[in-house]
Enzyme design. Structure first.
Site, PDB file in Angstrom:
ATOM      1  N   GLU A 171      -3.335  -2.960 -14.333  1.00 34.57           N
ATOM      2  CA  GLU A 171      -3.348  -2.033 -13.193  1.00 34.57           C
ATOM      3  C   GLU A 171      -1.916  -1.669 -12.844  1.00 34.57           C
ATOM      4  O   GLU A 171      -0.980  -2.113 -13.504  1.00 34.57           O
ATOM      5  CB  GLU A 171      -4.060  -2.682 -11.997  1.00 34.57           C
ATOM      6  CG  GLU A 171      -3.411  -3.988 -11.527  1.00 34.57           C
ATOM      7  CD  GLU A 171      -4.156  -4.654 -10.373  1.00 34.57           C
ATOM      8  OE1 GLU A 171      -4.885  -3.975  -9.654  1.00 34.57           O
ATOM      9  OE2 GLU A 171      -3.987  -5.879 -10.210  1.00 34.57           O
ATOM     10  N   ARG A 181     -13.791  -8.504   1.573  1.00 40.40           N
ATOM     11  CA  ARG A 181     -12.811  -8.939   0.568  1.00 40.40           C
ATOM     12  C   ARG A 181     -11.778  -9.873   1.196  1.00 40.40           C
ATOM     13  O   ARG A 181     -11.368 -10.855   0.577  1.00 40.40           O
ATOM     14  CB  ARG A 181     -12.136  -7.725  -0.080  1.00 40.40           C
ATOM     15  CG  ARG A 181     -11.189  -8.112  -1.209  1.00 40.40           C
ATOM     16  CD  ARG A 181     -10.713  -6.909  -2.001  1.00 40.40           C
ATOM     17  NE  ARG A 181      -9.837  -6.054  -1.214  1.00 40.40           N
ATOM     18  CZ  ARG A 181      -9.329  -4.900  -1.652  1.00 40.40           C
ATOM     19  NH1 ARG A 181      -9.612  -4.466  -2.872  1.00 40.40           N
ATOM     20  NH2 ARG A 181      -8.540  -4.172  -0.884  1.00 40.40           N
ATOM     21  N   LYS A 231      -6.292 -11.175  -2.693  1.00 42.94           N
ATOM     22  CA  LYS A 231      -5.267 -10.278  -2.158  1.00 42.94           C
ATOM     23  C   LYS A 231      -4.379 -11.102  -1.231  1.00 42.94           C
ATOM     24  O   LYS A 231      -4.545 -11.102  -0.010  1.00 42.94           O
ATOM     25  CB  LYS A 231      -5.932  -9.098  -1.436  1.00 42.94           C
ATOM     26  CG  LYS A 231      -5.047  -7.881  -1.351  1.00 42.94           C
ATOM     27  CD  LYS A 231      -5.857  -6.661  -1.004  1.00 42.94           C
ATOM     28  CE  LYS A 231      -5.007  -5.533  -0.491  1.00 42.94           C
ATOM     29  NZ  LYS A 231      -3.994  -5.026  -1.410  1.00 42.94           N
TER      30      LYS A 231
HETATM   31  N1  PXG Z   1      -4.425  -3.209  -7.183  1.00 43.36           N
HETATM   32  C1  PXG Z   1      -3.535  -3.842  -6.400  1.00 43.36           C
HETATM   33  C2  PXG Z   1      -2.667  -4.880  -6.997  1.00 43.36           C
HETATM   34  C3  PXG Z   1      -3.451  -3.515  -5.039  1.00 43.36           C
HETATM   35  O1  PXG Z   1      -2.590  -4.157  -4.264  1.00 43.36           O
HETATM   36  C4  PXG Z   1      -5.195  -1.858  -5.380  1.00 43.36           C
HETATM   37  C5  PXG Z   1      -5.243  -2.251  -6.702  1.00 43.36           C
HETATM   38  C6  PXG Z   1      -6.172  -0.837  -4.880  1.00 43.36           C
HETATM   39  O2  PXG Z   1      -7.169  -1.459  -4.093  1.00 43.36           O
HETATM   40  P1  PXG Z   1      -7.942  -0.682  -2.935  1.00 43.36           P
HETATM   41  O3  PXG Z   1      -8.918  -1.675  -2.440  1.00 43.36           O
HETATM   42  O4  PXG Z   1      -6.919  -0.275  -1.920  1.00 43.36           O
HETATM   43  O5  PXG Z   1      -8.580   0.494  -3.573  1.00 43.36           O
HETATM   44  C7  PXG Z   1      -4.271  -2.486  -4.522  1.00 43.36           C
HETATM   45  C8  PXG Z   1      -4.161  -2.020  -3.099  1.00 43.36           C
HETATM   46  C9  PXG Z   1       0.301   0.482  -0.504  1.00 43.36           C
HETATM   47  C10 PXG Z   1      -0.323  -0.831  -0.756  1.00 43.36           C
HETATM   48  O6  PXG Z   1       0.811   0.681   0.615  1.00 43.36           O
HETATM   49  C11 PXG Z   1      -1.495  -0.982  -1.507  1.00 43.36           C
HETATM   50  C12 PXG Z   1      -2.016  -2.259  -1.713  1.00 43.36           C
HETATM   51  C13 PXG Z   1      -1.345  -3.307  -1.192  1.00 43.36           C
HETATM   52  C14 PXG Z   1      -0.205  -3.138  -0.457  1.00 43.36           C
HETATM   53  C15 PXG Z   1       0.315  -1.898  -0.218  1.00 43.36           C
HETATM   54  O7  PXG Z   1       0.327   1.294  -1.446  1.00 43.36           O
HETATM   55  N2  PXG Z   1      -3.144  -2.636  -2.388  1.00 43.36           N
END
Ligand code: PXG
Length: 290
Positions: A184, A52, A151
């Site tokens: 989301e 990703r 991302k």
């Molecule tokens: N949506 C967004 C906007 C995200 O940033 C997810 C969904 C979940 O994706 P994954 O691949 O992790 O299942 C994210 C995840 C944190 C943190 O510390 C989490 C994310 C980015 C920065 C910090 O909670 N992204």
């Protein structure tokens, strides 16, 4: 001894790991990142996160000066250097050092750093009793302008939503698309259970295609819980039997209240609890060993 950080090919003390004020990651949010976890010496879904990261970088035309294999090795080395068996890993690639203009051609080389640190978890109460979320006024970025599937280091859209939730006395924000459909949360994807079927917004709702989201869809298949990707409204959420969030940091977090409405019986539901258990099993059994 302090933490070691991978910084442009070297492991350095955290206090020495510093980016330039001319780095476009800082000046413009021009870069990409991943948040990854390791459980008991296994890096969870490392290949998926690296894939990703490279897809996000490709879309913004950012050349990462490491192969995917080298990147995987760099993550593993950072973990080893810090003797962390359960860690939160932040992998960041910025456009690099340039001048004060936007022009990415002025940035000769990407900046890469990897931080492996302890994880800050939601309180245990969230997993036992469920959490409350609130819809915020700021819509999720429109994919036509900035696709949430990238991302990128531009997280102001999500941070604004987080601020609005906190201002309203809630820890997490529900973000809608510009058309008012459920998108989301600020760092998590959202699922509901409706008539026994798991439903989650499709990527074209303008969301990040979460890796935990993908795992949950797979686990549901194995547990013979039907899954559908469908556009959802707040009405659908309010009248769901169950609701939960998924993300690398949160894992699977039950939601029991949305905008003051109780969801289902007001406690974590059966499908949610089953998936939480199955997910826990997956994190302990699969991953890149280090
Ligand atoms: N949506 C967004 C906007 C995200 O940033 C997810 C969904 C979940 O994706 P994954 O691949 O992790 O299942 C994210 C995840 C944190 C943190 O510390 C989490 C994310 C980015 C920065 C910090 O909670 N992204």
């Amino acid at each position: 001894m302090g933490l070691k950080v991978y910084f442009n090919g070297k492991l350095v003390d955290a206090s020495e790991a510093r980016v330039s004020v001319y780095d476009h990651g800082l000046l413009y949010g021009d870069g990409v990142f991943e948040g990854i976890r390791s459980y008991d010496g296994l890096v969870f879904k490392l290949r998926e996160h690296v894939d990703r990261l490279y897809e996000s970088a490709h879309t913004i035309m950012l050349k990462i000066p490491l192969s995917k294999e080298e990147m995987i090795r760099a993550v593993v080395e950072t973990l080893k250097a810090n003797r962390l068996t359960n860690a939160y890993i932040r992998l960041v690639v910025t456009r690099g050092v340039g001048d004060l203009g936007l022009d990415p051609r002025k940035c000769e080389k990407a900046t890469i750093f990897i931080i492996a640190d302890k994880i800050v978890l939601y309180p245990q109460r969230v997993y036992k009793e469920g959490m409350e979320i609130i819809t915020v006024p700021t819509p999720r970025n429109v994919p036509e302008a900035l696709n949430p599937q990238i991302k990128s280091l531009n997280y102001l859209n999500n941070i604004l939503a987080k601020i609005e939730a906190i201002n309203s006395g809630c820890e997490e924000a529900l973000m809608l698309s510009a058309h008012g459909y459920v998108a989301e949360c600020t760092g998590d994807n959202i699922f509901i259970v409706r008539k026994g079927t798991l439903v989650t917004p499709p990527p074209y709702a303008g969301i990040l295609k979460g890796i935990t989201r993908g795992c949950v869809i797979e686990l549901a298949g194995k547990a013979r819980i039907p899954v559908r990707e469908e556009m959802l409204t707040r009405h659908d959420l309010f009248n769901a039997e169950e609701c939960f969030l998924t993300g690398t940091a949160a894992e699977i977090a039950p939601v029991v209240r949305i905008d003051g409405r109780m969801i289902g019986a007001g406690r974590p539901g059966k499908a949610t609890l089953r998936l939480m258990r199955d997910f826990r099993g997956l994190t302990k059994s699969a991953g890149v060993k280090y």
